[in-house]
Design a protein around this motif. Structure first.
Motif, mmCIF file in Angstrom:
data_model
loop_
_atom_site.group_PDB
_atom_site.id
_atom_site.type_symbol
_atom_site.label_atom_id
_atom_site.label_comp_id
_atom_site.label_asym_id
_atom_site.label_seq_id
_atom_site.Cartn_x
_atom_site.Cartn_y
_atom_site.Cartn_z
ATOM 1 N N LEU A 32 0.866 -1.182 0.000
ATOM 2 C CA LEU A 32 0.000 0.000 0.000
ATOM 3 C C LEU A 32 0.905 1.236 0.000
ATOM 4 O O LEU A 32 1.863 1.306 0.791
ATOM 5 C CB LEU A 32 -0.886 0.005 1.257
ATOM 6 C CG LEU A 32 -1.771 1.248 1.442
ATOM 7 C CD1 LEU A 32 -2.882 1.296 0.387
ATOM 8 C CD2 LEU A 32 -2.395 1.260 2.850
ATOM 9 N N HIS A 33 0.608 2.194 -0.869
ATOM 10 C CA HIS A 33 1.393 3.435 -0.921
ATOM 11 C C HIS A 33 0.677 4.506 -0.098
ATOM 12 O O HIS A 33 -0.509 4.774 -0.320
ATOM 13 C CB HIS A 33 1.534 3.893 -2.385
ATOM 14 C CG HIS A 33 2.010 5.300 -2.516
ATOM 15 N ND1 HIS A 33 1.362 6.253 -3.262
ATOM 16 C CD2 HIS A 33 3.077 5.931 -1.963
ATOM 17 C CE1 HIS A 33 2.011 7.393 -3.172
ATOM 18 N NE2 HIS A 33 3.051 7.226 -2.395
ATOM 19 N N VAL A 34 1.386 5.090 0.856
ATOM 20 C CA VAL A 34 0.776 6.102 1.708
ATOM 21 C C VAL A 34 1.596 7.391 1.658
ATOM 22 O O VAL A 34 2.721 7.441 2.161
ATOM 23 C CB VAL A 34 0.658 5.616 3.180
ATOM 24 C CG1 VAL A 34 -0.176 6.607 3.983
ATOM 25 C CG2 VAL A 34 0.038 4.229 3.251
ATOM 26 N N ASP A 35 1.033 8.408 1.040
ATOM 27 C CA ASP A 35 1.693 9.711 0.892
ATOM 28 C C ASP A 35 1.158 10.620 1.998
ATOM 29 O O ASP A 35 0.091 11.220 1.870
ATOM 30 C CB ASP A 35 1.359 10.260 -0.505
ATOM 31 C CG ASP A 35 1.817 11.701 -0.698
ATOM 32 O OD1 ASP A 35 2.453 12.256 0.206
ATOM 33 O OD2 ASP A 35 1.527 12.256 -1.778
ATOM 34 N N THR A 36 1.911 10.723 3.104
ATOM 35 C CA THR A 36 1.387 11.486 4.240
ATOM 36 C C THR A 36 1.393 12.987 3.955
ATOM 37 O O THR A 36 0.632 13.737 4.566
ATOM 38 C CB THR A 36 2.183 11.212 5.535
ATOM 39 O OG1 THR A 36 3.541 11.633 5.358
ATOM 40 C CG2 THR A 36 2.146 9.739 5.899
ATOM 41 N N ASN A 74 -7.090 4.421 -3.904
ATOM 42 C CA ASN A 74 -7.036 4.985 -5.242
ATOM 43 C C ASN A 74 -5.920 4.202 -5.932
ATOM 44 O O ASN A 74 -4.751 4.526 -5.781
ATOM 45 C CB ASN A 74 -6.735 6.475 -5.140
ATOM 46 C CG ASN A 74 -6.662 7.134 -6.490
ATOM 47 O OD1 ASN A 74 -7.076 6.543 -7.496
ATOM 48 N ND2 ASN A 74 -6.129 8.342 -6.540
ATOM 49 N N GLY A 75 -6.269 3.116 -6.597
ATOM 50 C CA GLY A 75 -5.258 2.187 -7.088
ATOM 51 C C GLY A 75 -4.564 1.553 -5.897
ATOM 52 O O GLY A 75 -5.225 1.014 -5.007
ATOM 53 N N ARG A 76 -3.230 1.704 -5.834
ATOM 54 C CA ARG A 76 -2.474 1.162 -4.685
ATOM 55 C C ARG A 76 -2.277 2.197 -3.588
ATOM 56 O O ARG A 76 -1.584 1.939 -2.607
ATOM 57 C CB ARG A 76 -1.075 0.749 -5.143
ATOM 58 C CG ARG A 76 -1.051 -0.479 -5.959
ATOM 59 C CD ARG A 76 0.380 -0.909 -6.223
ATOM 60 N NE ARG A 76 0.326 -2.223 -6.824
ATOM 61 C CZ ARG A 76 0.197 -3.327 -6.119
ATOM 62 N NH1 ARG A 76 0.181 -3.290 -4.796
ATOM 63 N NH2 ARG A 76 0.113 -4.481 -6.729
ATOM 64 N N SER A 77 -2.796 3.404 -3.797
ATOM 65 C CA SER A 77 -2.539 4.476 -2.835
ATOM 66 C C SER A 77 -3.703 4.674 -1.877
ATOM 67 O O SER A 77 -4.869 4.574 -2.279
ATOM 68 C CB SER A 77 -2.284 5.802 -3.570
ATOM 69 O OG SER A 77 -1.141 5.711 -4.360
ATOM 70 N N ALA A 78 -3.363 5.001 -0.632
ATOM 71 C CA ALA A 78 -4.388 5.326 0.357
ATOM 72 C C ALA A 78 -4.802 6.774 0.145
ATOM 73 O O ALA A 78 -3.952 7.668 0.066
ATOM 74 C CB ALA A 78 -3.816 5.151 1.758
ATOM 75 N N HIS A 127 -6.841 -5.035 2.783
ATOM 76 C CA HIS A 127 -6.887 -5.122 1.321
ATOM 77 C C HIS A 127 -5.868 -6.104 0.752
ATOM 78 O O HIS A 127 -5.640 -6.130 -0.457
ATOM 79 C CB HIS A 127 -6.705 -3.728 0.692
ATOM 80 C CG HIS A 127 -7.899 -2.849 0.897
ATOM 81 N ND1 HIS A 127 -8.049 -2.043 1.992
ATOM 82 C CD2 HIS A 127 -9.018 -2.687 0.150
ATOM 83 C CE1 HIS A 127 -9.209 -1.399 1.909
ATOM 84 N NE2 HIS A 127 -9.815 -1.775 0.809
ATOM 85 N N GLY A 128 -5.269 -6.891 1.605
ATOM 86 C CA GLY A 128 -4.398 -7.974 1.136
ATOM 87 C C GLY A 128 -3.035 -7.547 0.632
ATOM 88 O O GLY A 128 -2.394 -8.294 -0.110
ATOM 89 N N PHE A 129 -2.558 -6.364 1.044
ATOM 90 C CA PHE A 129 -1.208 -5.965 0.638
ATOM 91 C C PHE A 129 -0.174 -6.686 1.499
ATOM 92 O O PHE A 129 -0.444 -7.036 2.650
ATOM 93 C CB PHE A 129 -1.015 -4.449 0.792
ATOM 94 C CG PHE A 129 -1.783 -3.638 -0.222
ATOM 95 C CD1 PHE A 129 -1.321 -3.508 -1.518
ATOM 96 C CD2 PHE A 129 -2.975 -3.013 0.131
ATOM 97 C CE1 PHE A 129 -2.031 -2.763 -2.456
ATOM 98 C CE2 PHE A 129 -3.695 -2.268 -0.794
ATOM 99 C CZ PHE A 129 -3.221 -2.147 -2.098
ATOM 100 N N ARG A 130 1.019 -6.821 0.942
ATOM 101 C CA ARG A 130 2.096 -7.496 1.653
ATOM 102 C C ARG A 130 2.731 -6.587 2.708
ATOM 103 O O ARG A 130 3.446 -7.037 3.611
ATOM 104 C CB ARG A 130 3.151 -7.894 0.607
ATOM 105 C CG ARG A 130 4.107 -8.915 1.106
ATOM 106 C CD ARG A 130 5.522 -8.484 0.836
ATOM 107 N NE ARG A 130 6.416 -9.304 1.608
ATOM 108 C CZ ARG A 130 7.415 -10.013 1.104
ATOM 109 N NH1 ARG A 130 7.659 -9.983 -0.167
ATOM 110 N NH2 ARG A 130 8.179 -10.730 1.892
ATOM 111 N N GLY A 131 2.482 -5.288 2.598
ATOM 112 C CA GLY A 131 3.046 -4.329 3.530
ATOM 113 C C GLY A 131 2.670 -2.937 3.093
ATOM 114 O O GLY A 131 1.737 -2.766 2.297
#
Ligand code: CDP
Ligand code: CDP
Length: 217
Positions: A32-36, A74-78, A127-131
């Protein structure tokens, strides 16, 4: 046995390459990509819309409990929602660029975001992400100090200003760096330094990915 959940923290100044490299790492390692930074930008945009200046601490304190956060993918992004609404394109505009570091310097704003940021682990798991790969200014120092990987990205300020200009964006990079500096200094301690001044994005990501792979395999 299922693979362990991994956390990658990426900190660095504006246009050091955090978002682009985080996105590619998220693809490569199913994260999961998280852009804080986008969270701070969304809050900034919302407080500006509500006519609450960053100098009015009492008003900010009174308003923060009314901001109801949730997350959607939003795709792989939170993507952070406030009162179920996503941020608009204005969060990358000059007005938000100029104000965001000031709101982000308010301790109550940062406090409010701590739990929400850490909870992204649960979003990733659901959502089943590996990390997850989380990028910002204080991820390796404050949000996930025990992350599996802590990277600190930097690049020459002239090069970073050129990158922003190439994107057609007006950005107060120097001004934000000055306000953000002490958070960045803390984040750099013990992190893997990645200097992208003379590297392409691909070279940067390959460097990071090979370190990650070496530890995972
Ligand atoms: O993409 P860029 O590096 O230009 O900025 P950003 O990551 O979108 O962050 C915008 C602003 O939010 C930063 O200048 C910081 O003031 C603040 N920020 C922060 O204080 N802590 C974070 N973890 C992330 C962003
Ligand atoms: O997230 P952050 O503000 O740290 O930077 P970014 O948005 O990932 O990168 C800013 C711009 O620099 C993007 O257009 C990237 O493609 C570009 N970039 C580059 O030219 N060379 C690199 N080694 C890294 C990023």
């Amino acid at each position: 046995m299922s693979a362990p959940f991994i956390i990658i923290a990426i900190d660095g100044g504006a246009a050091s390459g955090k978002s682009s490299s985080s996105r590619i790492l998220a693809e490569r390692f199913n994260l999961l990509h998280v852009d804080t930074g986008s969270f701070y930008r969304h809050i900034t945009s919302e407080l500006l819309r509500r006519n609450i200046p960053h100098t009015d601490l009492a008003a900010i304190k009174a308003e923060l409990p009314k901001l109801d956060f949730s997350t959607r993918l939003n795709g792989r992004s939170a993507q952070m929602l406030i009162a179920l609404q996503p941020a608009g394109d204005e969060i990358r505009d000059q007005r938000v660029n100029e104000h965001v570091a000031h709101y982000a310097a308010v301790p109550e704003v940062r406090e409010k975001l701590i739990g929400y940021q850490r909870d992204q682990v649960n979003v990733a798991k659901q959502h089943g992400f590996r990390g997850l790969v989380m990028e910002g200014r204080d991820i390796g120092s404050k949000i996930f100090p025990a992350a599996d990987f802590r990277f600190f990205m930097f690049a020459d300020p002239v090069e970073r200003a050129k990158r922003r200009a190439a994107e057609g964006r007006q950005d107060a990079i120097g001004q934000r760096d000055t306000i953000d500096r002490h958070r960045l200094d803390a984040s750099a301690q013990g992190a893997i330094a990645v200097d992208s001044t003379y590297l392409t994005l691909e070279q940067v990501v390959d460097q990071m990915a090979s370190l990650i792979r070496a530890k995972l395999e």
